[in-house]
Design a protein around this motif. Structure first.
Motif, mmCIF file in Angstrom:
data_model
loop_
_atom_site.group_PDB
_atom_site.id
_atom_site.type_symbol
_atom_site.label_atom_id
_atom_site.label_comp_id
_atom_site.label_asym_id
_atom_site.label_seq_id
_atom_site.Cartn_x
_atom_site.Cartn_y
_atom_site.Cartn_z
ATOM 1 N N ASP A 17 0.825 -1.208 0.000
ATOM 2 C CA ASP A 17 0.000 0.000 0.000
ATOM 3 C C ASP A 17 0.860 1.258 0.000
ATOM 4 O O ASP A 17 0.539 2.262 0.616
ATOM 5 C CB ASP A 17 -0.934 0.013 1.220
ATOM 6 N N LEU A 18 1.979 1.188 -0.730
ATOM 7 C CA LEU A 18 2.921 2.302 -0.762
ATOM 8 C C LEU A 18 3.129 2.845 -2.172
ATOM 9 O O LEU A 18 4.145 3.491 -2.436
ATOM 10 C CB LEU A 18 4.278 1.874 -0.171
ATOM 11 N N GLN A 19 2.187 2.579 -3.065
ATOM 12 C CA GLN A 19 2.259 3.189 -4.390
ATOM 13 C C GLN A 19 1.526 4.528 -4.305
ATOM 14 O O GLN A 19 0.317 4.614 -4.508
ATOM 15 C CB GLN A 19 1.651 2.296 -5.468
ATOM 16 N N LEU A 20 2.290 5.581 -4.001
ATOM 17 C CA LEU A 20 1.722 6.885 -3.728
ATOM 18 C C LEU A 20 2.184 7.896 -4.771
ATOM 19 O O LEU A 20 3.234 7.718 -5.396
ATOM 20 C CB LEU A 20 2.151 7.365 -2.331
ATOM 21 N N SER A 21 1.426 8.964 -4.911
ATOM 22 C CA SER A 21 1.857 10.043 -5.793
ATOM 23 C C SER A 21 3.022 10.787 -5.161
ATOM 24 O O SER A 21 3.259 10.699 -3.941
ATOM 25 C CB SER A 21 0.691 11.005 -6.038
ATOM 26 N N VAL A 22 3.750 11.532 -5.994
ATOM 27 C CA VAL A 22 4.878 12.305 -5.478
ATOM 28 C C VAL A 22 4.390 13.298 -4.420
ATOM 29 O O VAL A 22 5.034 13.481 -3.380
ATOM 30 C CB VAL A 22 5.589 13.045 -6.631
ATOM 31 N N GLY A 23 3.244 13.934 -4.676
ATOM 32 C CA GLY A 23 2.695 14.854 -3.690
ATOM 33 C C GLY A 23 2.338 14.163 -2.390
ATOM 34 O O GLY A 23 2.533 14.714 -1.298
ATOM 35 N N LEU A 70 -0.971 -2.159 16.208
ATOM 36 C CA LEU A 70 -0.247 -2.890 17.254
ATOM 37 C C LEU A 70 1.101 -3.389 16.738
ATOM 38 O O LEU A 70 2.097 -3.367 17.468
ATOM 39 C CB LEU A 70 -1.095 -4.069 17.737
ATOM 40 N N ALA A 71 1.139 -3.811 15.477
ATOM 41 C CA ALA A 71 2.410 -4.263 14.899
ATOM 42 C C ALA A 71 3.428 -3.128 14.848
ATOM 43 O O ALA A 71 4.636 -3.359 14.996
ATOM 44 C CB ALA A 71 2.167 -4.813 13.495
ATOM 45 N N ALA A 72 2.951 -1.884 14.655
ATOM 46 C CA ALA A 72 3.862 -0.733 14.609
ATOM 47 C C ALA A 72 4.558 -0.515 15.945
ATOM 48 O O ALA A 72 5.641 0.098 15.996
ATOM 49 C CB ALA A 72 3.092 0.519 14.206
ATOM 50 N N LEU A 73 3.961 -1.026 17.023
ATOM 51 C CA LEU A 73 4.570 -0.848 18.340
ATOM 52 C C LEU A 73 5.869 -1.633 18.477
ATOM 53 O O LEU A 73 6.715 -1.283 19.306
ATOM 54 C CB LEU A 73 3.583 -1.266 19.437
ATOM 55 N N VAL A 74 6.027 -2.693 17.670
ATOM 56 C CA VAL A 74 7.242 -3.520 17.788
ATOM 57 C C VAL A 74 8.477 -2.749 17.338
ATOM 58 O O VAL A 74 9.430 -2.586 18.125
ATOM 59 C CB VAL A 74 7.077 -4.835 17.000
ATOM 60 N N TRP A 94 6.990 3.824 10.406
ATOM 61 C CA TRP A 94 6.239 4.701 9.499
ATOM 62 C C TRP A 94 5.339 3.885 8.573
ATOM 63 O O TRP A 94 4.168 4.220 8.381
ATOM 64 C CB TRP A 94 7.223 5.541 8.688
ATOM 65 N N VAL A 95 5.884 2.805 7.979
ATOM 66 C CA VAL A 95 5.114 1.981 7.038
ATOM 67 C C VAL A 95 3.888 1.374 7.721
ATOM 68 O O VAL A 95 2.777 1.402 7.178
ATOM 69 C CB VAL A 95 6.012 0.870 6.447
ATOM 70 N N LEU A 96 4.076 0.855 8.928
ATOM 71 C CA LEU A 96 2.974 0.193 9.626
ATOM 72 C C LEU A 96 1.927 1.197 10.104
ATOM 73 O O LEU A 96 0.722 0.919 10.056
ATOM 74 C CB LEU A 96 3.515 -0.622 10.794
ATOM 75 N N HIS A 131 1.290 4.051 8.636
ATOM 76 C CA HIS A 131 0.632 4.456 7.391
ATOM 77 C C HIS A 131 -0.422 3.431 6.979
ATOM 78 O O HIS A 131 -1.545 3.783 6.607
ATOM 79 C CB HIS A 131 1.674 4.632 6.286
ATOM 80 N N ALA A 132 -0.076 2.163 7.061
ATOM 81 C CA ALA A 132 -1.003 1.103 6.655
ATOM 82 C C ALA A 132 -2.150 0.927 7.647
ATOM 83 O O ALA A 132 -3.199 0.395 7.291
ATOM 84 C CB ALA A 132 -0.241 -0.214 6.503
ATOM 85 N N SER A 133 -1.954 1.400 8.895
ATOM 86 C CA SER A 133 -2.971 1.185 9.929
ATOM 87 C C SER A 133 -4.172 2.118 9.795
ATOM 88 O O SER A 133 -5.198 1.906 10.437
ATOM 89 C CB SER A 133 -2.347 1.378 11.316
ATOM 90 N N GLY A 134 -4.051 3.178 8.978
ATOM 91 C CA GLY A 134 -5.128 4.141 8.853
ATOM 92 C C GLY A 134 -4.882 5.422 9.613
ATOM 93 O O GLY A 134 -5.566 6.421 9.400
ATOM 94 N N ILE A 135 -3.902 5.420 10.535
ATOM 95 C CA ILE A 135 -3.484 6.645 11.206
ATOM 96 C C ILE A 135 -2.563 7.403 10.254
ATOM 97 O O ILE A 135 -1.754 6.800 9.553
ATOM 98 C CB ILE A 135 -2.723 6.328 12.511
ATOM 99 N N HIS A 136 -2.684 8.724 10.206
ATOM 100 C CA HIS A 136 -1.836 9.469 9.280
ATOM 101 C C HIS A 136 -0.365 9.222 9.608
ATOM 102 O O HIS A 136 0.045 9.251 10.768
ATOM 103 C CB HIS A 136 -2.137 10.967 9.337
#
Length: 458
Positions: free
Chosen positions: A72-78, A204-208, A235-237, A239-244
Motif C-alpha cells: 500500500d505504498l504506491q503513492l503520488s509524489v505529492g 499494534l504491529a507498529a509498536l514492535v 512509518w510503514v505500519l 501508514h497502513a494502519s489508517g493513522i496518518h
C-alpha cells in the motif's frame, strides 16, 4: 488539555529565560528563518509553474505514482511529500515537545501557563469562527474546521526577517513555545479526527519497531543502520494502519531521551563511529542529550528540504487569473479560513493571554506592553505547512474545496503577516533598545549582564 497548576505567588509572563535556553532558541530561530525563506520561494515557484503554460507538467509530476503496491505504498509524489517528508518535520516537533516539557520552559507552570493557554485559545477561537461561517454549507465544508488552527513558525520568522524587526528574547521564546504547543494540538487533531479505516492489528504491529527504536535510543545506541530501518518500519505500519503517517514521526521523537548520558557529560562532543548524533555541546561545556543532537542534525534537513518540498507540491493551485482568484475566495470555506486566521488567531491568542494575567497573579514583564502581545497574536495567524496538510486531509487533494482552501491559507497568512508587520515595526525602536540590553556584557565574562541579573532574581 490538563489544567496547569498555577503558582501561588506573583509571577511575570514574557520574562527572559536562562542564557543557555536563550542560545538554544536563537540557534533554532536562525535555522527556521532560513527555512522560512526557502518555504516562501518554493510556494512562489509552485504557484508560478501551476499557472504557467507548462502547468500540465507540474500536475503530472505531482500526481506521478511511485512505490510498492503490495505494501500500500504506491503513492503520488505529492502524497510522498505530505506523508513521508512531513514525518521528518513532525519527528523534530516530537523532539522539541519532549525537550520543552522535560527541560525547557514548559516544565515550569509559571512559564508554561501562558503559552499553553494562548495556544489553546489560538486553536479554539479560529475553529469556532470557521464553523460558524460554513455552518450552512454541509458536513463536507465543516470537515475543514481544523485548517486555520495551526501557526507556521518558519513562515512567521521569515516575515520577521523581511521586516527586519528586533524582537526581544522573551517574545521570540513565547512565539516558539506557542508554536510547539500548537504543533502538539495539531498532531492530536490529525490523529483523532483525520484518521480513517483504522486497522488495529497493523497499529499494534507498529509498536514492535517503535519499541525497539525506543530501547536503542534509551541505551544511547545511535548507529544509523539500526535506527533508520526501525523508524521506516514504524512509518510503514502506521501508514497502513489508517493513522496518518506523520504521527509516526511524533511517536519516534517522543522516545528519544533528553538528558545527556554520563559518558556525554564526561566527554562532550564524543560519539562512536557511524552515529547519527555525533557532536554537539551545551553553552556551558557539558554534553548534550541525544534529543538535542538529533534536533541539531535534522532540523536543517527538515526546514531546508522536507518542508519546502512539501510546500512546492502542495501549494500549486491553478487560479485561472483574477476571476479564478475571486471565485476561490468567494467560497464560504475560503472566507471561513481567512477570517479564522486573521481574526480568530489574534483574538484567541491575545484573549487567552489577557485572561490569564487578569485571573491569576501574572503580569507582563518590564519593558513590554500589550501592543507587543497584540502584534505577536496577529503574527500567530500565519498558518501554512500544517494548514495545507489538514486541508488535503479534509477535502482530498485536487478537490474544489481543497484548492480554494489553499488560496485562502495563502491569503489569510499573508494578510496576518502584513498586519503583524505594521504593529511590530512600529515598536522596532523599542525592541532595538531591549536587544542592546540583552547583548551588553560589561564584565566581559561572555554572558550578557541582563541574564545574570535574571538568574539572581530567580
Amino acid at each position: 488539555m490538563p489544567r496547569l497548576p498555577l503558582p501561588s505567588r506573583k509571577f511575570r509572563v514574557f520574562s527572559r529565560s536562562t542564557y543557555p535556553e536563550y542560545l538554544r532558541i536563537a540557534a533554532i530561530l536562525r535555522t527556521e528563518t532560513v527555512g522560512g525563506a526557502l518555504l516562501l520561494a518554493a510556494t512562489a515557484a509552485a504557484l508560478i509553474w501551476a499557472n504557467s503554460p507548462a502547468a500540465g507538467a507540474y500536475f503530472r509530476l505531482r500526481d506521478l505514482e511511485l512505490g510498492y503496491e503490495p505494501w500500500d505504498l504506491q503513492l503520488s509524489v505529492g502524497h510522498w511529500a505530505s506523508d513521508g517528508l512531513l514525518a521528518l518535520f513532525f519527528f523534530i516537533a516530537g523532539l522539541e515537545l519532549k525537550r520543552e516539557f522535560v527541560s525547557g520552559d514548559l516544565r515550569r507552570p509559571s512559564r508554561a501557563v501562558v503559552p499553553v493557554t494562548a495556544a489553546v485559545g489560538g486553536v479554539a477561537v479560529p475553529a469556532i469562527i470557521y464553523s460558524v461561517i460554513v455552518w450552512n454549507q454541509g458536513a463536507e465544508a465543516l470537515r475543514g474546521w481544523a485548517i486555520p488552527t495551526a501557526t507556521d513558525i518558519a513562515f512567521a520568522l521569515a516575515v520577521l526577517a523581511v521586516i527586519n524587526t528586533h524582537l526581544p528574547a522573551a517574545l521570540r521564546t513565547f512565539l516558539l513555545t506557542l508554536a510547539v504547543v500548537d504543533d502538539l494540538i495539531a498532531i492530536s487533531i490529525i490523529a483523532f479526527f483525520y484518521s480513517s479505516g483504522l486497522q488495529p492489528a497493523l497499529l499494534l504491529a507498529a509498536l514492535v519497531p517503535l519499541a525497539l527504536f525506543a530501547w536503542l535510543a534509551q541505551k544511547r545506541i545511535t548507529r544509523w543502520y539500526l535506527l533508520l530501518p526501525l523508524a521506516a518500519a514504524t512509518w510503514v505500519l502506521v501508514h497502513a494502519s489508517g493513522i496518518h503517517a506523520t504521527v509516526a514521526g511524533v511517536l519516534l521523537g517522543f522516545t528519544v531521551p533528553v538528558a545527556a548520558s554520563r559518558r556525554d557529560r564526561r566527554h562532550p562532543g564524543s560519539s562512536a563511529g557511524g552515529s547519527i548524533t555525533s557532536g554537539g555541546t551545551t553553552g556551558d561545556g557539558g554534553g548534550t542529550g541525544m534529543a538535542a543532537r538529533l534536533e541539531h542534525l535534522l532540523r536543517p534537513l527538515s526546514a531546508g528540504f522536507a518542508v519546502p518540498v512539501f510546500a512546492f507540491f502542495s501549494a500549486g493551485v491553478a487560479l485561472g487569473g483574477a476571476p479564478g482568484l475571486t471565485s476561490a475566495l468567494a467560497d464560504p470555506v475560503a472566507v471561513g479560513i481567512v477570517a479564522a486566521l486573521v481574526v480568530g488567531k489574534a483574538v484567541g491568542v491575545f484573549g487567552a493571554t489577557f485572561l490569564v494575567t487578569k485571573t491569576t497573579r501574572a503580569q507582563l514583564d518590564d519593558g513590554l506592553k500589550w501592543v507587543d502581545v497584540a502584534g505577536l497574536s496577529v503574527l500567530a495567524g500565519v498558518g501554512f505547512t500544517v494548514s495545507l496538510l489538514i486541508a488535503e486531509l479534509s477535502f482530498g487533494p485536487g478537490s474544489a474545496h481543497d484548492d480554494h482552501a489553499k488560496v485562502a491559507i495563502l491569503t489569510g497568512s499573508l494578510t496576518a503577516a502584513v498586519l503583524a508587520a505594521v504593529v511590530l515595526k512600529a515598536r522596532n525602536r523599542h525592541y532595538r533598545r531591549l536587544e542592546a540590553e540583552e547583548t551588553r556584557d560589561d564584565d566581559g565574562d561572555g554572558v550578557p549582564d541582563v541574564f545574570q541579573r535574571s538568574d539572581q532574581d530567580r
